[in-house]
Design an enzyme around this catalytic site. Structure first.
Site, PDB file in Angstrom:
ATOM      1  N   SER A 104       0.837  -1.198   0.000  1.00 35.39           N
ATOM      2  CA  SER A 104       0.000   0.000   0.000  1.00 35.39           C
ATOM      3  C   SER A 104       0.869   1.244   0.000  1.00 35.39           C
ATOM      4  O   SER A 104       1.965   1.251   0.577  1.00 35.39           O
ATOM      5  CB  SER A 104      -0.858  -0.020   1.268  1.00 35.39           C
ATOM      6  OG  SER A 104      -1.435   1.242   1.494  1.00 35.39           O
ATOM      7  N   TYR A 145      -2.055  -1.570  10.826  1.00 40.26           N
ATOM      8  CA  TYR A 145      -2.298  -2.058   9.460  1.00 40.26           C
ATOM      9  C   TYR A 145      -1.140  -1.667   8.544  1.00 40.26           C
ATOM     10  O   TYR A 145      -0.576  -2.496   7.838  1.00 40.26           O
ATOM     11  CB  TYR A 145      -3.628  -1.500   8.910  1.00 40.26           C
ATOM     12  CG  TYR A 145      -3.725  -1.656   7.406  1.00 40.26           C
ATOM     13  CD1 TYR A 145      -3.947  -2.910   6.835  1.00 40.26           C
ATOM     14  CD2 TYR A 145      -3.546  -0.564   6.538  1.00 40.26           C
ATOM     15  CE1 TYR A 145      -3.986  -3.061   5.455  1.00 40.26           C
ATOM     16  CE2 TYR A 145      -3.589  -0.717   5.169  1.00 40.26           C
ATOM     17  CZ  TYR A 145      -3.813  -1.962   4.638  1.00 40.26           C
ATOM     18  OH  TYR A 145      -3.832  -2.119   3.268  1.00 40.26           O
ATOM     19  N   LYS A 178       2.104  -3.913   6.400  1.00 40.57           N
ATOM     20  CA  LYS A 178       2.510  -3.838   4.985  1.00 40.57           C
ATOM     21  C   LYS A 178       4.012  -3.569   4.898  1.00 40.57           C
ATOM     22  O   LYS A 178       4.734  -4.217   4.140  1.00 40.57           O
ATOM     23  CB  LYS A 178       1.726  -2.738   4.250  1.00 40.57           C
ATOM     24  CG  LYS A 178       0.247  -3.051   4.099  1.00 40.57           C
ATOM     25  CD  LYS A 178       0.030  -4.300   3.270  1.00 40.57           C
ATOM     26  CE  LYS A 178      -1.417  -4.729   3.224  1.00 40.57           C
ATOM     27  NZ  LYS A 178      -1.636  -6.051   2.651  1.00 40.57           N
TER      28      LYS A 178
HETATM   29  P1  NAD Z   1     -10.852  -7.366   0.965  1.00 43.44           P
HETATM   30  O1  NAD Z   1     -11.073  -7.431   2.435  1.00 43.44           O
HETATM   31  O2  NAD Z   1     -12.019  -7.112   0.099  1.00 43.44           O
HETATM   32  O3  NAD Z   1     -10.140  -8.711   0.469  1.00 43.44           O
HETATM   33  C1  NAD Z   1      -9.253  -9.439   1.270  1.00 43.44           C
HETATM   34  C2  NAD Z   1      -9.704 -10.889   1.237  1.00 43.44           C
HETATM   35  O4  NAD Z   1      -8.806 -11.686   2.022  1.00 43.44           O
HETATM   36  C3  NAD Z   1     -11.107 -11.094   1.834  1.00 43.44           C
HETATM   37  O5  NAD Z   1     -11.890 -11.820   0.914  1.00 43.44           O
HETATM   38  C4  NAD Z   1     -10.867 -11.889   3.123  1.00 43.44           C
HETATM   39  O6  NAD Z   1     -11.928 -12.768   3.386  1.00 43.44           O
HETATM   40  C5  NAD Z   1      -9.558 -12.598   2.796  1.00 43.44           C
HETATM   41  N1  NAD Z   1      -8.701 -12.951   3.932  1.00 43.44           N
HETATM   42  C6  NAD Z   1      -8.238 -12.153   4.916  1.00 43.44           C
HETATM   43  N2  NAD Z   1      -7.419 -12.841   5.735  1.00 43.44           N
HETATM   44  C7  NAD Z   1      -7.355 -14.100   5.248  1.00 43.44           C
HETATM   45  C8  NAD Z   1      -6.659 -15.267   5.628  1.00 43.44           C
HETATM   46  N3  NAD Z   1      -5.874 -15.298   6.716  1.00 43.44           N
HETATM   47  N4  NAD Z   1      -6.818 -16.392   4.895  1.00 43.44           N
HETATM   48  C9  NAD Z   1      -7.619 -16.391   3.808  1.00 43.44           C
HETATM   49  N5  NAD Z   1      -8.300 -15.318   3.391  1.00 43.44           N
HETATM   50  C10 NAD Z   1      -8.163 -14.183   4.099  1.00 43.44           C
HETATM   51  O7  NAD Z   1      -9.708  -6.273   0.705  1.00 43.44           O
HETATM   52  P2  NAD Z   1      -9.179  -5.657  -0.657  1.00 43.44           P
HETATM   53  O8  NAD Z   1      -9.563  -4.232  -0.675  1.00 43.44           O
HETATM   54  O9  NAD Z   1      -9.534  -6.523  -1.797  1.00 43.44           O
HETATM   55  O10 NAD Z   1      -7.615  -5.707  -0.398  1.00 43.44           O
HETATM   56  C11 NAD Z   1      -6.803  -6.762  -0.863  1.00 43.44           C
HETATM   57  C12 NAD Z   1      -5.379  -6.537  -0.385  1.00 43.44           C
HETATM   58  O11 NAD Z   1      -4.922  -5.274  -0.869  1.00 43.44           O
HETATM   59  C13 NAD Z   1      -5.239  -6.488   1.133  1.00 43.44           C
HETATM   60  O12 NAD Z   1      -4.023  -7.113   1.496  1.00 43.44           O
HETATM   61  C14 NAD Z   1      -5.193  -5.005   1.426  1.00 43.44           C
HETATM   62  O13 NAD Z   1      -4.500  -4.734   2.619  1.00 43.44           O
HETATM   63  C15 NAD Z   1      -4.435  -4.490   0.211  1.00 43.44           C
HETATM   64  N6  NAD Z   1      -4.704  -3.074  -0.064  1.00 43.44           N
HETATM   65  C16 NAD Z   1      -5.993  -2.653  -0.212  1.00 43.44           C
HETATM   66  C17 NAD Z   1      -6.257  -1.300  -0.458  1.00 43.44           C
HETATM   67  C18 NAD Z   1      -7.673  -0.804  -0.600  1.00 43.44           C
HETATM   68  O14 NAD Z   1      -7.871   0.395  -0.543  1.00 43.44           O
HETATM   69  N7  NAD Z   1      -8.668  -1.640  -0.825  1.00 43.44           N
HETATM   70  C19 NAD Z   1      -5.195  -0.389  -0.553  1.00 43.44           C
HETATM   71  C20 NAD Z   1      -3.880  -0.864  -0.422  1.00 43.44           C
HETATM   72  C21 NAD Z   1      -3.651  -2.214  -0.163  1.00 43.44           C
HETATM   73  C1  UD1 Z   2      -7.144   5.066   3.927  1.00 47.19           C
HETATM   74  C2  UD1 Z   2      -6.272   4.461   5.007  1.00 47.19           C
HETATM   75  C3  UD1 Z   2      -5.002   3.923   4.378  1.00 47.19           C
HETATM   76  C4  UD1 Z   2      -5.332   2.929   3.263  1.00 47.19           C
HETATM   77  C5  UD1 Z   2      -6.213   3.663   2.234  1.00 47.19           C
HETATM   78  C6  UD1 Z   2      -6.639   2.774   1.109  1.00 47.19           C
HETATM   79  C7  UD1 Z   2      -6.823   5.756   7.041  1.00 47.19           C
HETATM   80  C8  UD1 Z   2      -6.281   6.715   8.065  1.00 47.19           C
HETATM   81  N1  UD1 Z   2      -5.982   5.464   6.019  1.00 47.19           N
HETATM   82  O1  UD1 Z   2      -6.432   6.120   3.396  1.00 47.19           O
HETATM   83  O2  UD1 Z   2      -4.204   3.271   5.351  1.00 47.19           O
HETATM   84  O3  UD1 Z   2      -4.145   2.467   2.649  1.00 47.19           O
HETATM   85  O4  UD1 Z   2      -7.389   4.139   2.901  1.00 47.19           O
HETATM   86  O5  UD1 Z   2      -7.504   1.794   1.566  1.00 47.19           O
HETATM   87  O6  UD1 Z   2      -7.920   5.249   7.160  1.00 47.19           O
HETATM   88  N2  UD1 Z   2     -12.543  11.352   3.558  1.00 47.19           N
HETATM   89  C9  UD1 Z   2     -13.584  12.212   3.841  1.00 47.19           C
HETATM   90  N3  UD1 Z   2     -14.728  11.690   4.344  1.00 47.19           N
HETATM   91  C10 UD1 Z   2     -14.902  10.358   4.609  1.00 47.19           C
HETATM   92  C11 UD1 Z   2     -13.828   9.471   4.278  1.00 47.19           C
HETATM   93  C12 UD1 Z   2     -12.672  10.018   3.774  1.00 47.19           C
HETATM   94  O7  UD1 Z   2     -13.474  13.419   3.649  1.00 47.19           O
HETATM   95  O8  UD1 Z   2     -15.963   9.951   5.084  1.00 47.19           O
HETATM   96  C13 UD1 Z   2     -11.300  11.916   2.984  1.00 47.19           C
HETATM   97  C14 UD1 Z   2     -10.041  11.577   3.759  1.00 47.19           C
HETATM   98  O9  UD1 Z   2      -9.787  12.525   4.758  1.00 47.19           O
HETATM   99  C15 UD1 Z   2      -8.989  11.574   2.632  1.00 47.19           C
HETATM  100  C16 UD1 Z   2      -9.779  11.107   1.415  1.00 47.19           C
HETATM  101  O10 UD1 Z   2     -11.147  11.338   1.701  1.00 47.19           O
HETATM  102  O11 UD1 Z   2      -8.520  12.872   2.412  1.00 47.19           O
HETATM  103  C17 UD1 Z   2      -9.586   9.634   1.099  1.00 47.19           C
HETATM  104  O12 UD1 Z   2      -9.867   8.871   2.258  1.00 47.19           O
HETATM  105  P1  UD1 Z   2      -9.863   7.263   2.240  1.00 47.19           P
HETATM  106  O13 UD1 Z   2     -10.704   6.782   1.136  1.00 47.19           O
HETATM  107  O14 UD1 Z   2     -10.184   6.803   3.615  1.00 47.19           O
HETATM  108  O15 UD1 Z   2      -8.362   6.882   1.867  1.00 47.19           O
HETATM  109  P2  UD1 Z   2      -6.969   7.298   2.559  1.00 47.19           P
HETATM  110  O16 UD1 Z   2      -7.134   8.425   3.482  1.00 47.19           O
HETATM  111  O17 UD1 Z   2      -5.991   7.478   1.468  1.00 47.19           O
END
Ligand code: NAD
Ligand code: UD1
Length: 331
Positions: A124, A148, A152
């Site tokens: 991330s 969290y 990462k």
């Molecule tokens: P998500 O929660 O939708 O998907 C994660 C999946 O992993 C889920 O289906 C959950 O059931 C499964 N899971 C969790 N722990 C497990 C385990 N121990 N064994 C088997 N399955 C397990 O999340 P996502 O948004 O699809 O994110 C996927 C990956 O990307 C994660 O590692 C997350 O940290 C990373 N990531 C997500 C974002 C975001 O904004 N969505 C941003 C940066 C990184």
């Molecule tokens: C969040 C996580 C970050 C994660 C990323 C992607 C936190 C502190 N950080 O970051 O660790 O990697 O999501 O999943 O949660 N905002 C509003 N109103 C809301 C929600 C968000 O104004 O109800 C604003 C936030 O202040 C920010 C922007 O929208 O400026 C994006 O927020 P968000 O979608 O939560 O993503 P990140 O802040 O980048």
């Protein structure tokens, strides 16, 4: 290739299964369904008209993982499985460290034992901490503000050390910026449990009338309009980035930003959503969220140069596709 996708029933994993299958790869999913539903995989099958092998198992269960690796010839893994709720990670740190770190260690260990050399990891942009945007892959990482984010950063270090000890291991650490949107069919998308933490699902639920109004979390940042700036990336672009990472993987450790390189403020996103969908999103200005940074966007030149990948979809596409999914989604 036969690709094992951990967390493949989740938001990013399910979209990536589609891109992998469209690119001709076969997919085996392992997911414990702690944050997803098995029906999502049926939707993926419906979209691609291809089979997916599914194991409801936990990646921290080494015996279960060994079973999968001995049952199948696996060419590579993409490790999405992880817990991702920032606030929950502050309240339950050991749950996050255990799940996210142990799953990474076990998966890497089993890969090495079964001679699976390709490993793609979901990292991330949070690992950059409060660096000055645009972020590039060579920047020294700064501490994140929550467990969290630390899982990462630690997983990245663990995988880097495993590669040092096993030079034939080929690992790609993908640092995602802010994934949003949904597959254009509207069949799968982001469906968080409870009140969303992230901006786009919050906006779509306000648009649907499930939540009265959006709270803009701070308008006194040093940005274009005072609200937080992020690099939103369409989840299908992100999914295609994984296929590019896998297809171009070579020995050693490689780090790539997956973003668009374009910063969008909260108010700009609200405006884009209203324009894309012809719908009003009521909002009010609130205080800053602890741990938030002002601006976070990617320098994307390395992914373009080495993977031949760039994001193709713009903020309007993201808003339109996010809304199409939310409109049709039934809990
Ligand atoms: P998500 O929660 O939708 O998907 C994660 C999946 O992993 C889920 O289906 C959950 O059931 C499964 N899971 C969790 N722990 C497990 C385990 N121990 N064994 C088997 N399955 C397990 O999340 P996502 O948004 O699809 O994110 C996927 C990956 O990307 C994660 O590692 C997350 O940290 C990373 N990531 C997500 C974002 C975001 O904004 N969505 C941003 C940066 C990184
Ligand atoms: C969040 C996580 C970050 C994660 C990323 C992607 C936190 C502190 N950080 O970051 O660790 O990697 O999501 O999943 O949660 N905002 C509003 N109103 C809301 C929600 C968000 O104004 O109800 C604003 C936030 O202040 C920010 C922007 O929208 O400026 C994006 O927020 P968000 O979608 O939560 O993503 P990140 O802040 O980048």
């Amino acid at each position: 290739m036969n690709i094992l996708v951990t967390g493949g029933a989740g938001y990013i994993g399910s979209h990536t299964c589609i891109s992998l299958q469209m690119a001709g790869h076969s997919v085996i999913v392992v997911d414990n369904l702690c944050n997803s539903k098995v029906d999502t995989l049926n939707k993926v099958r419906q979209i691609t008209d291809k089979e997916i092998t599914f194991y409801q198992m936990d990646v921290t269960d080494e015996t279960a993982m060994e079973k999968i690796f001995s049952n199948h010839h696996i060419d590579g893994v993409i490790h999405f499985a992880g817990l991702k709720a920032v606030g929950e990670s502050v309240l339950e740190p050991s749950k996050y460290y255990y799940n996210n770190i142990v799953s990474t260690i076990i998966l890497a260990k089993v890969c090495l034992k079964y001679n699976v050399w390709r490993f793609v990891f979901s990292s991330s942009a949070t690992v950059y901490g409060d660096n000055e945007a645009p972020f590039n892959e060579n920047m020294p990482l700064l501490p994140t503000t929550n467990p969290y984010g630390e899982t990462k950063a630690m997983s990245e270090r663990i995988l880097t050390d495993i590669v040092k000890a096993n030079p034939a291991f080929s690992v790609s650490l993908l640092r995602y910026f802010n994934p949003v949107g949904a597959h254009e069919s509207g069949l799968i998308g982001e469906a968080p449990n409870g009140i969303p933490n992230n901006l786009m699902p919050y906006v779509t639920q306000v648009a649907k009338g499930k939540i009265e109004k959006l709270k803009v979390l701070g308008n006194d940042y040093s940005t274009v309009d005072g609200t937080g700036v992020r690099d939103y990336i369409h989840v299908m672009d992100l999914a295609e980035g994984h296929v590019a990472a896998l297809d171009n993987l070579t020995e050693g450790i490689h780090i790539y930003n997956l973003g668009t390189g374009q910063g969008t403020s909260v108010l700009e996103l609200v405006k884009a959503f209203e324009q894309a969908n012809d719908i009003v999103v009521p909002y009010e200005i609130g205080g800053r969220r602890p741990g938030d940074i002002a601006s976070c966007y990617a320098n994307t030149s390395k992914a373009k140069r080495e993977l031949g990948w760039t994001a193709k979809r713009n903020i309007i596409d993201m808003c339109r596709d996010a809304w199409r999914f939310e409109k049709n989604y039934k809990e």
